[in-house]
Design a protein around this motif. Sequence first.
Motif, PDB file in Angstrom:
ATOM      1  N   GLY A   1       2.157 -10.868   9.282  1.00 21.61           N
ATOM      2  CA  GLY A   1       2.631 -11.114   7.931  1.00 21.61           C
ATOM      3  C   GLY A   1       2.645  -9.830   7.139  1.00 21.61           C
ATOM      4  O   GLY A   1       2.327  -8.758   7.656  1.00 21.61           O
ATOM      5  N   MET A   2       3.011  -9.939   5.893  1.00 23.04           N
ATOM      6  CA  MET A   2       3.074  -8.772   5.020  1.00 23.04           C
ATOM      7  C   MET A   2       2.742  -9.203   3.590  1.00 23.04           C
ATOM      8  O   MET A   2       2.793 -10.386   3.273  1.00 23.04           O
ATOM      9  CB  MET A   2       4.437  -8.087   5.037  1.00 23.04           C
ATOM     10  N   THR A   3       2.469  -8.212   2.741  1.00 23.80           N
ATOM     11  CA  THR A   3       2.219  -8.489   1.334  1.00 23.80           C
ATOM     12  C   THR A   3       3.362  -9.357   0.796  1.00 23.80           C
ATOM     13  O   THR A   3       3.141 -10.306   0.041  1.00 23.80           O
ATOM     14  CB  THR A   3       2.148  -7.154   0.552  1.00 23.80           C
TER      15      THR A   3
ATOM     16  N   GLY B   1      -2.188  -7.704  10.406  1.00 21.33           N
ATOM     17  CA  GLY B   1      -2.078  -6.493   9.584  1.00 21.33           C
ATOM     18  C   GLY B   1      -1.546  -5.339  10.394  1.00 21.33           C
ATOM     19  O   GLY B   1      -0.798  -4.512   9.904  1.00 21.33           O
TER      20      GLY B   1
ATOM     21  N   LYS C   1      -4.732   0.723   8.413  1.00 21.90           N
ATOM     22  CA  LYS C   1      -3.727   0.924   9.455  1.00 21.90           C
ATOM     23  C   LYS C   1      -3.572   2.405   9.742  1.00 21.90           C
ATOM     24  O   LYS C   1      -3.842   3.231   8.873  1.00 21.90           O
ATOM     25  CB  LYS C   1      -2.377   0.375   9.010  1.00 21.90           C
TER      26      LYS C   1
ATOM     27  N   SER D   1      -0.825  -4.559  14.990  1.00 23.46           N
ATOM     28  CA  SER D   1      -0.830  -5.233  16.278  1.00 23.46           C
ATOM     29  C   SER D   1      -2.247  -5.320  16.851  1.00 23.46           C
ATOM     30  O   SER D   1      -2.977  -4.335  16.875  1.00 23.46           O
ATOM     31  CB  SER D   1       0.084  -4.467  17.226  1.00 23.46           C
TER      32      SER D   1
ATOM     33  N   SER E   1       0.812  -1.221   0.000  1.00 20.44           N
ATOM     34  CA  SER E   1       0.000   0.000   0.000  1.00 20.44           C
ATOM     35  C   SER E   1       0.843   1.268   0.000  1.00 20.44           C
ATOM     36  O   SER E   1       0.320   2.366  -0.056  1.00 20.44           O
ATOM     37  CB  SER E   1      -0.986  -0.020   1.155  1.00 20.44           C
TER      38      SER E   1
ATOM     39  N   HIS F   1      -3.820 -14.167  16.929  1.00 22.60           N
ATOM     40  CA  HIS F   1      -3.027 -13.030  16.479  1.00 22.60           C
ATOM     41  C   HIS F   1      -2.000 -13.552  15.474  1.00 22.60           C
ATOM     42  O   HIS F   1      -1.299 -14.515  15.737  1.00 22.60           O
ATOM     43  CB  HIS F   1      -2.335 -12.394  17.686  1.00 22.60           C
ATOM     44  N   ALA F   2      -1.947 -12.923  14.303  1.00 22.56           N
ATOM     45  CA  ALA F   2      -1.025 -13.392  13.266  1.00 22.56           C
ATOM     46  C   ALA F   2      -0.262 -12.218  12.680  1.00 22.56           C
ATOM     47  O   ALA F   2      -0.743 -11.086  12.680  1.00 22.56           O
ATOM     48  CB  ALA F   2      -1.789 -14.114  12.167  1.00 22.56           C
TER      49      ALA F   2
ATOM     50  N   ARG G   1       7.529  -1.053  13.765  1.00 15.82           N
ATOM     51  CA  ARG G   1       8.134  -0.944  12.445  1.00 15.82           C
ATOM     52  C   ARG G   1       9.395  -0.136  12.659  1.00 15.82           C
ATOM     53  O   ARG G   1       9.390   0.782  13.471  1.00 15.82           O
ATOM     54  CB  ARG G   1       7.188  -0.164  11.531  1.00 15.82           C
TER      55      ARG G   1
ATOM     56  N   GLN H   1       2.981 -11.944  18.371  1.00 18.12           N
ATOM     57  CA  GLN H   1       2.642 -12.227  16.969  1.00 18.12           C
ATOM     58  C   GLN H   1       2.793 -13.716  16.658  1.00 18.12           C
ATOM     59  O   GLN H   1       2.283 -14.180  15.653  1.00 18.12           O
ATOM     60  CB  GLN H   1       3.493 -11.368  16.042  1.00 18.12           C
TER      61      GLN H   1
ATOM     62  N   ASP I   1      10.504  -4.654  10.089  1.00 17.26           N
ATOM     63  CA  ASP I   1       9.938  -4.701  11.440  1.00 17.26           C
ATOM     64  C   ASP I   1      11.038  -4.988  12.441  1.00 17.26           C
ATOM     65  O   ASP I   1      12.042  -5.630  12.122  1.00 17.26           O
ATOM     66  CB  ASP I   1       8.875  -5.805  11.545  1.00 17.26           C
TER      67      ASP I   1
ATOM     68  N   THR J   1       2.787   2.664   2.284  1.00 21.08           N
ATOM     69  CA  THR J   1       2.712   3.480   3.501  1.00 21.08           C
ATOM     70  C   THR J   1       3.951   4.363   3.599  1.00 21.08           C
ATOM     71  O   THR J   1       3.906   5.472   4.106  1.00 21.08           O
ATOM     72  CB  THR J   1       2.672   2.564   4.739  1.00 21.08           C
TER      73      THR J   1
ATOM     74  N   HIS K   1      -6.476  -7.154  -0.831  1.00 21.22           N
ATOM     75  CA  HIS K   1      -5.375  -7.002   0.106  1.00 21.22           C
ATOM     76  C   HIS K   1      -4.706  -8.360   0.353  1.00 21.22           C
ATOM     77  O   HIS K   1      -5.212  -9.161   1.136  1.00 21.22           O
ATOM     78  CB  HIS K   1      -5.870  -6.380   1.420  1.00 21.22           C
TER      79      HIS K   1
HETATM   80  P1  ADP Z   1       1.935  -2.088   3.942  1.00 19.35           P
HETATM   81  O1  ADP Z   1       1.263  -1.609   5.196  1.00 19.35           O
HETATM   82  O2  ADP Z   1       3.309  -1.562   3.739  1.00 19.35           O
HETATM   83  O3  ADP Z   1       1.082  -2.087   2.750  1.00 19.35           O
HETATM   84  P2  ADP Z   1       1.378  -4.802   4.563  1.00 19.35           P
HETATM   85  O4  ADP Z   1      -0.065  -4.580   4.465  1.00 19.35           O
HETATM   86  O5  ADP Z   1       1.988  -5.917   3.841  1.00 19.35           O
HETATM   87  O6  ADP Z   1       2.200  -3.604   4.092  1.00 19.35           O
HETATM   88  O7  ADP Z   1       1.749  -4.771   6.080  1.00 19.35           O
HETATM   89  C1  ADP Z   1       2.868  -5.410   6.604  1.00 19.35           C
HETATM   90  C2  ADP Z   1       3.267  -4.790   7.907  1.00 19.35           C
HETATM   91  O8  ADP Z   1       2.153  -4.691   8.794  1.00 19.35           O
HETATM   92  C3  ADP Z   1       4.281  -5.593   8.657  1.00 19.35           C
HETATM   93  O9  ADP Z   1       5.569  -5.376   8.172  1.00 19.35           O
HETATM   94  C4  ADP Z   1       4.083  -5.086  10.074  1.00 19.35           C
HETATM   95  O10 ADP Z   1       4.746  -3.861  10.283  1.00 19.35           O
HETATM   96  C5  ADP Z   1       2.600  -4.834  10.139  1.00 19.35           C
HETATM   97  N1  ADP Z   1       1.923  -5.973  10.763  1.00 19.35           N
HETATM   98  C6  ADP Z   1       1.284  -6.980  10.174  1.00 19.35           C
HETATM   99  N2  ADP Z   1       0.756  -7.824  11.085  1.00 19.35           N
HETATM  100  C7  ADP Z   1       1.086  -7.323  12.299  1.00 19.35           C
HETATM  101  C8  ADP Z   1       0.843  -7.729  13.652  1.00 19.35           C
HETATM  102  N3  ADP Z   1       0.138  -8.794  13.950  1.00 19.35           N
HETATM  103  N4  ADP Z   1       1.351  -6.957  14.637  1.00 19.35           N
HETATM  104  C9  ADP Z   1       2.077  -5.847  14.366  1.00 19.35           C
HETATM  105  N5  ADP Z   1       2.325  -5.417  13.126  1.00 19.35           N
HETATM  106  C10 ADP Z   1       1.841  -6.140  12.096  1.00 19.35           C
END
Ligand code: ADP
Length: 541
Positions: A328-330, A304, A525, A306, A187, A325-326, A434, A360, A419, A189, A232
Amino acid sequence: MLGLMMAEPLRVATIIEHAAKWHSDTEIVSRLPEGGIHRYTYADANRRAKQLAQALHRLGIENGDRVGTLAWNTHRHFELYYGVAGIGAVCHTINPRLFPEQLVYIINHAEDRLLFFDLTFLPLVERLAPVCPTVEKWVLMAGPEHLPKQSALPGLCSYEDLLAAEDGHYEWPSFDENTACSLCYTSGTTDQPKGVLYSHRSTLLHALGISLPDSLGCSALDVIMPVVPMFHVNAWGLPYAAPLNGAKLVLPGAGMDSASLYELMETEGVTFSAGVPTIWLALLQFMREGHRKFSTLRRTVVGGSSCPPALMKAFVDELNVTITHAWGMTETSPLGTASRLKANQLTLPADEKAAILTKQGRVVFGVDMKIVGDDGQELPHDGEAFGDLLVRGPWVVRDYFRAPTPGEMTADGWFRTGDVATIAPDGFMQITDRSKDVIKSGGEWISSIDLENLAVAHPAVAEAAVIGVPSAKWSERPLLVVVRRPGLDVSKEEMLAFFRGKVARFSEPDAVEFVDALPHTATGKILKTQLRKDFAGYSVA
Ligand code: ADP
C-alpha cells in the motif's frame, strides 16, 4: 428511489464511542516517551478524547482547522486521533524523522494552528517554532512537571493541564462523512512531500476493510501492537481497526528497538503486530542471538517495502509466526493488497504456497487495480506482463492537499501508483519495482527487488540494495550494495556467484560493493536516490 435505511454519516468518533460502550474494559497500554507504562481502557480513552475536544473548542479550533502532532505511538496520540477529528478538525500527523527543512515546509503548507509534541521532540520544536508562524500554541504531550523552566515556544502548555480543565461531558457532533479527518504527507522520497487528506468516510471504510479476515484481519481476541508509527499513514489504520473490533491495543512509544518491542510483546500478550521489514529483520536477529521464542505472537503484517522471502521463512520456521505480506501507500490509506491464500491454493505443494505468499497479494474489497503499458492499454493478468500499477476506490487519493498541480490521475479516474507490477491469473499482484528504480539493461527490465530479496537470503548479508549504474554496452547494469552481518565475511566473488542459476543470466548483478550502512528514508526504506548519488560515476565494464 432512495432506500429507507438510517442515513448515519460515517464518522471516526463512532468507533471510539462503540469501543467505550461495548468494550469498555478492554485496555490500551502505552510505553510513555517520558518513561513508564500507562494503562487504561477504551471507556477512559473516550472520556479523555472528549475532554480534548472541549479544550480544542475553548482554544477556538474550528471545522477544517489543522492540528499537528509530532508524536510516537501512545495513548495521548490515540486521543488526538479521535479528539481532533471528532470535532470536525484535521489531525495532521507529522513524521519527526524527516529533515528539519521538510518539517518546516509541511507545517507551513498545512498551516497547523496547534502543535502537539512528545517530550522527545522538545529540542526539535524549539528550532522549528520561529519559522512556523501559523502555530499559535505548542502543547507538550505530558504532565506539567515535564514543562521546561524556560521556553520561547508560543503558548506552551502541558497536555494534561489542557485536559484537566474540562469535564468530558460532551456529545460527538454529526457532520458530512466526507469531512476531512486526518492529513499525512508522503515522505518525499522522490519529490517535495505531498499531503494526503483522508475523510471520515474513507478512514472508516478502510478500518472495516483491514478488519476483514483475508485482509489484515482483526478480532476482539487479538492484542494488537502497531510497530508502524502513528505518524506514518495512521499506523496503517490499526488505531481505528483495534477499537472497532474491540481488540486490546499496545502502543510501544519511542521504544522501537528490538529489546523493548520484545519485552512489551511478552508482558502484554501481543498476538498481532505490523511494521516495515527493517523492524522484523532486526527483531529476527535479536531473537536468534538470545535463542528467544514468542509466547503469544502469532502473526505480523509486513509492508512498506518488499518483504524478503527469507525473512518470511525464518519467522515461520524458527519463531512460529506468520508474516502477511501487504502492499500500500500513503495515497491508499494505506491498504491495497494482502497476500492470503485462496481455497484452491491450500492443496498446492508447500514451496508453491510459499512463493504465492511472498507476492504483494490480492486486492481487498474497496480497492480495484490494473496494470497498463506505456500506451495506457491494460495488460493481461498472466503473471508475466508487467506495467504501471493503477488503483482506484473509496480510500484512494483523488488529489493532493493544496497541490499546485493535479494528482497522478488518469483521465478515466485511476491513480497512478508509480509502481511496476505483474498480476497473475489468480489475482495475486507482485511489485517488480518502483518505476524509478527499475534497471533497464539493453531493452530488458531487471527487478531490483528480486535481486535484493535473493541477496538477503545469503547468511552473511544483513541488508542489500540494488541500483542501476551506467554501462556503455547495456546502458544500465545492476550494482549490488551490501551491508555484511557483524563478524561474518563474504567476498565479492562469492556474493556474485550466489546469484548463479537463481535468476536469468542477464539479471545477475555485474558488481558488488560493501558498505557499513545503507541510507534510509524517514520511514525506514532504503533511500535509493541517495545511493545513486553515492555511486554516481560508478560504471561496470
Ligand atoms: P513514500 O515512500 O513515497 O513516502 P509510502 O510510504 O506511501 O510512500 O510508500 C509507498 C510505496 O512503498 C509503494 O508505492 C511501493 O513502492 C512501496 N511498497 C509498499 N509496500 C510494498 C511491498 N509490500 N512491496 C514492495 N514495495 C512496497
